[in-house]
Design an enzyme around this catalytic site. Structure first.
Site, PDB file in Angstrom:
ATOM      1  N   GLN A   9       0.741  -1.420   0.053  1.00 38.54           N
ATOM      2  CA  GLN A   9      -0.687  -0.059  -0.221  1.00 38.54           C
ATOM      3  C   GLN A   9       1.247   0.835   0.082  1.00 38.54           C
ATOM      4  OE1 GLN A   9      -3.001  -0.943   2.383  1.00 38.54           O
ATOM      5  NE2 GLN A   9      -4.526   1.398   2.397  1.00 38.54           N
ATOM      6  N   SER A  88       3.605  -6.590   2.989  1.00 34.65           N
ATOM      7  CA  SER A  88       2.590  -6.522   3.437  1.00 34.65           C
ATOM      8  C   SER A  88       1.638  -7.265   2.107  1.00 34.65           C
ATOM      9  CB  SER A  88       1.983  -5.204   3.086  1.00 34.65           C
ATOM     10  OG  SER A  88       1.083  -5.343   4.683  1.00 34.65           O
ATOM     11  N   LEU A  89       0.626  -6.407   1.901  1.00 35.64           N
ATOM     12  CA  LEU A  89      -0.569  -6.621   0.639  1.00 35.64           C
ATOM     13  C   LEU A  89       0.594  -6.967  -0.967  1.00 35.64           C
ATOM     14  CD1 LEU A  89      -2.607  -5.942  -1.598  1.00 35.64           C
ATOM     15  CD2 LEU A  89      -1.848  -4.062  -1.161  1.00 35.64           C
ATOM     16  N   ARG A 113      -9.653  -8.262   2.144  1.00 36.70           N
ATOM     17  CA  ARG A 113      -8.839  -7.877   3.783  1.00 36.70           C
ATOM     18  C   ARG A 113      -8.395  -6.874   3.436  1.00 36.70           C
ATOM     19  NH1 ARG A 113      -3.300  -6.061   2.585  1.00 36.70           N
ATOM     20  NH2 ARG A 113      -1.621  -7.053   4.170  1.00 36.70           N
ATOM     21  N   HIS A 195      -0.151  -4.542  11.025  1.00 37.38           N
ATOM     22  CA  HIS A 195       0.762  -5.427  11.753  1.00 37.38           C
ATOM     23  C   HIS A 195       0.554  -5.551  12.791  1.00 37.38           C
ATOM     24  CE1 HIS A 195       1.480  -6.763   7.118  1.00 37.38           C
ATOM     25  NE2 HIS A 195       1.269  -5.660   6.916  1.00 37.38           N
ATOM     26  N   GLN A 244       0.019 -12.390   9.052  1.00 32.19           N
ATOM     27  CA  GLN A 244       0.432 -11.725   8.538  1.00 32.19           C
ATOM     28  C   GLN A 244      -0.078 -10.419   9.104  1.00 32.19           C
ATOM     29  OE1 GLN A 244       0.126  -9.391   5.350  1.00 32.19           O
ATOM     30  NE2 GLN A 244       2.038 -10.238   4.210  1.00 32.19           N
TER      31      GLN A 244
END
Length: 296
Positions: A9, A88-89, A113, A195, A244
């Site tokens: 992101q 991440s993503l 998500r 996170h 995650q």
């Protein structure tokens, strides 16, 4: 060996993916399929939307995923990863790129998500902050000593760690970290504490969706954020992907592990150049570039 990496992101921009759509029939077909899966025209927002429209969580994550995955697909024969990783993503983009997830399943999970994370952000006000110029251990110790929820969330490169948690705890941590010599400790304009333990409701929601999704054997290892090592077992990949959302992104460690395992070239696939920039701070000796298609 070639390592392909996929951004998370923050890499979105107006007009993203339009060149792919205009130049490639494969891309056009996949973008139209995405509009139909998501139930709204994400291509309109990606190609013509304002920065504010692109910032909507339901748009941002699918948009970055689509740009990355479709670019990988139109590269065709040229796209031959020996290993993949995503920030991440971006881990979901990486899992489509190495055959673990189908395009359709990957996009559905990304959409779920995004919405689950949005809900968790709305349930409790929280934020993140970037800390520059301190050793990881100093940042970790500081977070542990502060009342409230504040944790190390993104190990982006040596000397750059993002912390995540409750607003008051983040503000206090930033004060203390500056006293300890941080060059900067800057609260980020994000919607919530990604996170961190505050994403637990989103993790539970996404876990159900992940459990119901088919995960195939990958055609090359994925270096997952949670584990920072080569993973090829589909069940392990599933567990790490669920973990995650509340665990830190060990990006520095992922990149170092790929290099230790023989990566000689790192290629970023998707919008922006964030990961190429981080790569140069992690290990300058390894070539870092961006994948391009057509006349870019």
């Amino acid at each position: 060996m070639k390592a392909y990496v996929f951004p998370g992101q923050g890499a979105q921009f107006t007009g993203m993916g339009l060149d792919l759509y205009e130049k490639s029939p494969i891309a056009q077909e996949l973008f139209e399929k995405a509009n139909s899966i998501l139930g709204f025209s994400i291509t309109d927002v990606m190609f013509e939307g304002s920065a504010d429209e692109l910032k909507q969580t339901k748009v941002t994550q699918p948009a970055i995923f689509l740009h990355s995955v479709i670019l990988a697909k139109v590269l065709g024969e040229e796209f031959k990863p020996d290993m993949v990783a995503g920030h991440s993503l971006g881990e979901l983009s990486a899992l489509v790129a190495n055959g673990v997830l189908s395009f359709e399943n990957g996009l559905t999970l990304v959409s779920k998500r995004a919405l689950a994370m949005q809900k968790a952000c709305e349930a409790q006000e929280s934020t993140m902050a970037a800390v520059l110029g301190l050793e990881d251990a100093v940042v970790e110790e500081t977070c542990n000593a502060i009342d409230g929820v504040v944790v190390a969330a993104n190990y982006n490169c040596p000397g750059q760690l993002v912390i995540s948690g409750e607003i008051e705890a983040i503000n206090k941590a930033c004060e203390v970290l500056k006293e300890k010599g941080a060059k900067r400790a800057l609260v980020l304009p994000v919607g919530g504490a990604f996170h961190s333990p505050l994403m637990e409701p989103a993790r539970e929601e996404l876990a159900k969706a992940i459990e119901e999704t088919t995960f195939n054997t990958p055609n090359c290892p994925v270096y997952q954020n949670v584990a920072a090592k080569a993973i090829t077992d589909p069940n392990e990949i599933k567990e790490n992907l669920i973990a995650q959302l509340t665990a830190p992104v060990k990006w520095t460690q992922c990149v170092q592990a790929m290099i230790a395992d023989g990566a000689t070239e790192v290629i970023e696939v998707g919008p922006g150049k964030v990961l190429q920039g981080l790569m140069r701070k992690i290990d300058r000796s390894v070539a870092a570039s961006g994948a391009s298609f057509g006349e870019e």
